[in-house]
Design a protein around this motif. Structure first.
Motif, PDB file in Angstrom:
ATOM      1  N   GLU A 105       0.843  -1.192   0.000  1.00 12.55           N
ATOM      2  CA  GLU A 105       0.000   0.000   0.000  1.00 12.55           C
ATOM      3  C   GLU A 105       0.880   1.244   0.000  1.00 12.55           C
ATOM      4  O   GLU A 105       1.119   1.872   1.029  1.00 12.55           O
ATOM      5  N   PHE A 106       1.395   1.563  -1.185  1.00 13.36           N
ATOM      6  CA  PHE A 106       2.259   2.739  -1.326  1.00 13.36           C
ATOM      7  C   PHE A 106       1.559   3.892  -2.038  1.00 13.36           C
ATOM      8  O   PHE A 106       2.146   4.960  -2.195  1.00 13.36           O
TER       9      PHE A 106
ATOM     10  N   PRO B  68       7.186   2.563  -4.741  1.00 11.03           N
ATOM     11  CA  PRO B  68       7.238   1.444  -3.797  1.00 11.03           C
ATOM     12  C   PRO B  68       8.650   1.289  -3.234  1.00 11.03           C
ATOM     13  O   PRO B  68       9.644   1.525  -3.930  1.00 11.03           O
ATOM     14  N   LEU B  69       8.733   0.905  -1.969  1.00 13.85           N
ATOM     15  CA  LEU B  69      10.021   0.749  -1.299  1.00 13.85           C
ATOM     16  C   LEU B  69      10.452  -0.707  -1.206  1.00 13.85           C
ATOM     17  O   LEU B  69      11.473  -1.009  -0.585  1.00 13.85           O
TER      18      LEU B  69
ATOM     19  N   ARG C  93       3.985  -0.772   3.766  1.00  9.71           N
ATOM     20  CA  ARG C  93       3.640   0.604   3.401  1.00  9.71           C
ATOM     21  C   ARG C  93       4.658   1.561   3.992  1.00  9.71           C
ATOM     22  O   ARG C  93       5.625   1.149   4.659  1.00  9.71           O
ATOM     23  N   ARG C  94       4.431   2.831   3.746  1.00 11.87           N
ATOM     24  CA  ARG C  94       5.241   3.873   4.365  1.00 11.87           C
ATOM     25  C   ARG C  94       4.712   4.155   5.778  1.00 11.87           C
ATOM     26  O   ARG C  94       3.516   4.013   6.044  1.00 11.87           O
ATOM     27  N   GLY C  95       5.623   4.546   6.663  1.00 10.50           N
ATOM     28  CA  GLY C  95       5.209   4.905   8.005  1.00 10.50           C
ATOM     29  C   GLY C  95       4.373   6.174   8.012  1.00 10.50           C
ATOM     30  O   GLY C  95       4.345   6.936   7.033  1.00 10.50           O
ATOM     31  N   ARG C  96       3.683   6.390   9.112  1.00 12.40           N
ATOM     32  CA  ARG C  96       2.844   7.579   9.249  1.00 12.40           C
ATOM     33  C   ARG C  96       3.288   8.382  10.449  1.00 12.40           C
ATOM     34  O   ARG C  96       3.796   7.818  11.423  1.00 12.40           O
ATOM     35  N   GLU C  97       3.109   9.683  10.351  1.00  9.56           N
ATOM     36  CA  GLU C  97       3.482  10.559  11.458  1.00  9.56           C
ATOM     37  C   GLU C  97       2.745  10.137  12.730  1.00  9.56           C
ATOM     38  O   GLU C  97       1.546   9.867  12.711  1.00  9.56           O
ATOM     39  N   GLY C  98       3.472  10.059  13.820  1.00  8.89           N
ATOM     40  CA  GLY C  98       2.892   9.681  15.090  1.00  8.89           C
ATOM     41  C   GLY C  98       3.007   8.209  15.415  1.00  8.89           C
ATOM     42  O   GLY C  98       2.776   7.798  16.554  1.00  8.89           O
ATOM     43  N   GLU C  99       3.360   7.374  14.416  1.00  7.18           N
ATOM     44  CA  GLU C  99       3.520   5.946  14.668  1.00  7.18           C
ATOM     45  C   GLU C  99       4.904   5.661  15.248  1.00  7.18           C
ATOM     46  O   GLU C  99       5.870   6.373  14.970  1.00  7.18           O
ATOM     47  N   SER C 100       5.006   4.594  16.024  1.00  2.00           N
ATOM     48  CA  SER C 100       6.293   4.182  16.583  1.00  2.00           C
ATOM     49  C   SER C 100       6.304   2.673  16.752  1.00  2.00           C
ATOM     50  O   SER C 100       5.247   2.028  16.752  1.00  2.00           O
ATOM     51  N   LEU C 101       7.492   2.119  16.908  1.00  2.00           N
ATOM     52  CA  LEU C 101       7.658   0.666  17.034  1.00  2.00           C
ATOM     53  C   LEU C 101       8.652   0.365  18.140  1.00  2.00           C
ATOM     54  O   LEU C 101       9.748   0.944  18.176  1.00  2.00           O
TER      55      LEU C 101
ATOM     56  N   PRO D 288       6.827   9.110   6.875  1.00  3.92           N
ATOM     57  CA  PRO D 288       6.555   8.570   5.535  1.00  3.92           C
ATOM     58  C   PRO D 288       7.787   8.178   4.726  1.00  3.92           C
ATOM     59  O   PRO D 288       7.634   7.524   3.689  1.00  3.92           O
ATOM     60  N   SER D 289       8.981   8.547   5.152  1.00  2.50           N
ATOM     61  CA  SER D 289      10.178   8.141   4.409  1.00  2.50           C
ATOM     62  C   SER D 289      10.649   6.749   4.792  1.00  2.50           C
ATOM     63  O   SER D 289      11.571   6.212   4.186  1.00  2.50           O
ATOM     64  N   ILE D 290      10.015   6.127   5.803  1.00  2.78           N
ATOM     65  CA  ILE D 290      10.457   4.842   6.340  1.00  2.78           C
ATOM     66  C   ILE D 290       9.461   3.755   5.932  1.00  2.78           C
ATOM     67  O   ILE D 290       8.250   3.921   6.064  1.00  2.78           O
ATOM     68  N   CYS D 291       9.988   2.627   5.436  1.00  7.37           N
ATOM     69  CA  CYS D 291       9.145   1.504   5.036  1.00  7.37           C
ATOM     70  C   CYS D 291       8.891   0.610   6.245  1.00  7.37           C
ATOM     71  O   CYS D 291       9.830   0.236   6.959  1.00  7.37           O
ATOM     72  N   VAL D 292       7.630   0.280   6.479  1.00  8.36           N
ATOM     73  CA  VAL D 292       7.252  -0.534   7.632  1.00  8.36           C
ATOM     74  C   VAL D 292       6.385  -1.704   7.193  1.00  8.36           C
ATOM     75  O   VAL D 292       5.812  -1.700   6.099  1.00  8.36           O
ATOM     76  N   ILE D 293       6.312  -2.709   8.062  1.00  5.28           N
ATOM     77  CA  ILE D 293       5.389  -3.837   7.893  1.00  5.28           C
ATOM     78  C   ILE D 293       4.374  -3.738   9.028  1.00  5.28           C
ATOM     79  O   ILE D 293       4.759  -3.656  10.203  1.00  5.28           O
TER      80      ILE D 293
END
Length: 805
Positions: free
Chosen positions: A209-210, A215-216, A282-290, A302-307
């Motif tokens: 979902e890019f 796509p990353l 997809r790309r990460g979203r502002e406010g998300e963390s892991l 959004p510059s970081i690719c996440v699962i």
């Protein structure tokens, strides 16, 4: 990258010795950085039996042990370990043995009156672990007299090689073995991967979902293995991982780490019970963390690719997994991921988050796209062998790139570029052994590049492959052609000036410094820089955000660091690049120096004859002019005018120029506000000379030096004191005096300046010494008076000055 010799031999059938292997590795471009051979280092340490252990007669915490080493009569050893006792077996080191954990060599010694002929060792003393609470205890069946390293399985050398960024194929041991086999050190073993049949459809799918963004990840493969029993990995796998510095965790995780080094194929495993729904890449979203597996929480953007899944983020794609979905001893169903990621994005994400993982190290350099599915099959087979379970069918989203580069390779290029002349058969053998496909006939071969070699894209790369495998020692030593004439200079004018500038400033007592080419934006703005186009896109830190417009900031900060450490009186210089813009003409070479506290031209520090003077603008001026003179510049033609750029003190600075349009440099005392902004203490003076602005010397019609002309006539000196307006520059007066008679006047210098009420308001007296050097005859008094009159007239005309009465 580290690997053990036995691990290498799982991929390479060879009888070569360790030394032959390490020599060959360096020869083919995989430089060996170190070899850790525990068996060699621990060779003197043997298994021994403690025949008896009795209390030391003179110490409560010591025991006197009689030790059977298997080589004759028992040996007496004084031991302080609390677990030393009769009937145990341990590790013995005789006198003369080097103990690595203590950095000592044993000698026969007397401890509290009892002689000791060796030592019973702890694991810490052998640098095997941190355990130093007691000596090593061995099983009862341990053979006495056998080398301990051999008994403990420590005879497996660990080789550490340096991998250049263009060789991602050698970030797996299989790739290293391939190079060694091509170099003639053995035969590469066939480690092809047999597919594992999927018994049921995978219940978990993968979606990209890019949106409209690039796509990353080009491809993502996933498989479920259900019914596994996760526990410790087998001893052979744990031993290999420990040898290269990895900590065994559990079988599932250890398999992924093992394949990362074995095949250069990073993988990841998810506990399927902890994953909710399908996996979304997809790309990460502002406010998300892991919360990652290293125990740290990372914020994404959004510059970081996440699962992700329905629970939220589960992994940082290609870098590190999340703790929430990690596998542990309770894992029953496991999802195995094998994916491809965009190398540039992996590098940017790793740098942004400060994560250095083995997966990132490989993905940012590029992994073999054709091994994505075989890597997943191999991981599945290992999981089933070690943990059991039943595998699902493989789910693949996207498509793995299929690079198929074919090059026309004239074999004559090998001799033209490398200087060696191998046969066509040798060239075919080398390229085929490295995995290239070779077809066609000489003089031009058709070569197919394997998928694991992204660095090969031209015929010059093929020449490099042939040369490094055959050996650079085959390149013949060819003498340079002799020239009948004297060789011309090879250094450019800029190179010559740079070297001369460094020598001249060092000869004046300044110490060379090398500072960063980057400065903080406020610092750049304080020195005339800070333009948007000179701001770095990816700075090392906020203090290094802009290209430097001057060498002074780095030198000033370096002087303060030295002063903070007790070296207050110092003089520094640097010759380097400064940046005014993005065009080539905006990059200039500057020679810059500073003097601090009492580091004057005449020396620094206190002296018994009087208080040491502080540095002044004249010290900086002297350095600047001496530098220009050493560079062969026409110092006598330069004009020195008051004032300098804003970072200098307006009343204690000057500009050196050759006409108003050609500024050569500046000198003076640094402005107090600039020093305050940098948090630097004064007094500080400095100079900047733009080497590019110095006129090039005129070409002489002949290189022959002019004959030495010795004048037999005595020079004559005369002193003059002129009263001029206070605002008249001394240089203007000197220049006027020099122009009175250029044939006779050889030098004019100022030796006194006086201001006082007796001269009148806004007046000063400037005294000069004029040297007359006749070339034809001795001057008469009348001729000297005539020249003196010219000097007075010329000075009066230029400055309105009159002789002081």
């Amino acid at each position: 990258m580290k690997f053990t010799l036995s691990w290498l031999k799982e991929h390479l059938e060879t009888t070569a010795s360790l030394d032959e292997i390490t020599d060959a590795l360096t020869r083919v471009g995989l430089e060996v950085e170190s070899v850790e051979d525990k068996a060699k280092a621990l060779a003197p340490f043997t298994i021994a039996y403690v025949v008896s252990a009795v209390q030391h007669p003179n110490a409560d915490r010591l025991r006197v042990c009689m030790v059977d080493t298997g080589s004759g009569e028992p040996v007496q050893v004084v031991c302080g370990a609390p677990n030393a006792r009769t009937g145990m077996k341990s590790v013995f080191s005789p006198a003369g043995t080097y103990i690595p954990g203590k950095d000592i060599t044993l000698t026969v010694g007397t401890i509290r009156g009892v002689e000791s002929h060796g030592m019973l060792c702890s694991a810490a003393e052998l640098e095997l672990s941190e355990d130093h609470d007691g000596i090593i205890e061995l099983p009862a069946d341990a053979p006495v007299g056998q080398p301990y390293a051999e008994y403990a399985g420590l005879g497996d050398p660990v080789i550490d090689i340096a991998i250049t960024p263009n060789r991602p194929d050698c970030l797996g041991i299989h790739g290293v073995a391939r190079d060694l086999a091509a170099a003639g050190l053995g035969q590469l073993k066939d480690r092809s991967v047999a597919p594992v049949e999927g018994k049921f459809p995978s219940p978990v799918a993968v979606h990209f979902e890019f949106g409209d963004t690039p796509p990353l990840t080009p491809a993502f493969a996933l498989r479920l293995v259900r019914g596994v029993k996760n526990g410790p990995s087998p001893e052979w796998m744990q031993r290999q991982l420990r040898a290269i510095g990895l900590r065994p965790i559990n079988a599932l995780v250890d398999i992924t780490n093992y394949l990362t080094f074995d095949r250069g194929r990073p993988l990841h495993v998810f506990d399927a019970a902890k994953v909710k729904g399908d996996l979304i890449v997809r790309r990460g979203r502002e406010g998300e963390s892991l919360l990652a597996l290293d125990g740290k929480t990372y914020a994404v953007d959004p510059s970081i690719c996440v699962i992700a899944d329905d629970n939220g983020l589960e992994s940082l794609g290609g870098i590190m997994g999340g703790e929430a979905s990690g596998c542990d001893e309770n894992t029953v169903d496991v999802l195995i991921e094998s994916a491809l990621w965009e190398p540039l994005n992996i590098a940017q994400t790793g740098r942004k988050l400060g994560i250095h993982s083995d997966a990132r190290y490989r993905f940012e350099r590029g992994v073999d796209p054709a091994f994505m599915l075989p890597g997943l099959e191999l991981a599945t087979r290992l999981v089933q062998e070690l943990c059991g379970g039943e595998a699902s069918e493989i789910v693949v989203t996207g498509a793995a790139p299929e690079p198929h580069l074919v090059l026309a390779f004239p074999i004559s290029e090998v001799k033209r570029l490398a200087g060696i002349d191998p046969s066509e058969e040798e060239i075919r053998r080398v390229l085929t052994a490295l995995g290239f496909t070779v077809s066609g006939d000489a003089p031009v071969l058709t070569v197919g590049v394997p998928s694991w070699r992204p660095d090969v894209d031209g015929k010059a790369d093929l020449v490099e492959e042939v040369m490094r495998i055959l050996g650079v020692d085959r390149v013949p030593s060819t003498p340079l052609p002799k020239s009948e004439n004297v060789s011309k200079p090879v250094l450019t004018l800029a190179q010559t000036r740079t070297r001369r500038a460094k020598r001249a400033l060092a000869a004046r007592g300044l110490v060379e410094a090398v500072t960063w080419s980057f400065v903080a934006k406020p610092v750049a703005e304080a020195f005339g820089g800070g333009k948007p186009e000179l701001t770095l896109a990816n700075p090392i830190s906020t203090d290094m955000s802009d290209m430097r417009p001057s060498l002074l900031p780095g030198l000033l900060l370096a002087s303060q660091r030295n002063a903070d450490r007790g070296v207050a009186d110092l003089a520094l210089f640097e010759v380097g690049q400064i940046f005014r813009g993005t065009k080539p003409a905006d990059q200039l070479t500057s020679a810059t120096g500073i003097r601090r506290a009492t580091a004057t031209v005449n020396g620094a520090g206190r002296h018994w004859q009087g208080k040491a003077p502080a540095v002044s603008v004249f010290d900086a001026k002297a350095d600047a002019l001496a530098l220009l003179d050493a560079l062969g510049a026409p110092v006598d033609k330069f004009q020195i005018v008051a004032g300098a750029p804003a970072w200098f003190h307006p009343g204690r600075s000057g500009t050196i120029q050759l006409g108003p349009q050609n500024v050569i440099g500046w000198f003076g005392e640094l402005h107090p506000s600039v020093l305050e902004a940098l948090d630097v203490d004064g007094p500080l003076v400095g100079f900047e000379i733009l080497l590019d602005a110095i006129p090039a010397p005129r070409a002489r019609p002949t290189k022959t030096k002019s004959p030495l002309e010795l004048v037999p006539y005595q020079p004559v000196t005369r002193d003059f004191a002129f009263v001029v307006d206070r605002k008249v520059e001394a240089a203007k007066l000197v220049k006027a005096a020099q122009g009175a008679d250029k044939g006779l006047i050889s030098a004019v210098s100022v030796f006194d300046v006086f201001e006082g009420a007796s001269l009148g308001a806004d007046k000063k007296s400037v005294a000069i010494e004029v040297t007359l050097r006749p070339t034809q005859k001795t001057l008469t008094d009348e001729e000297i008076e005539a020249v003196s009159a010219k000097i007075v007239a010329q000075v009066g005309k230029a400055t309105a000055g009159v002789l002081r009465s």
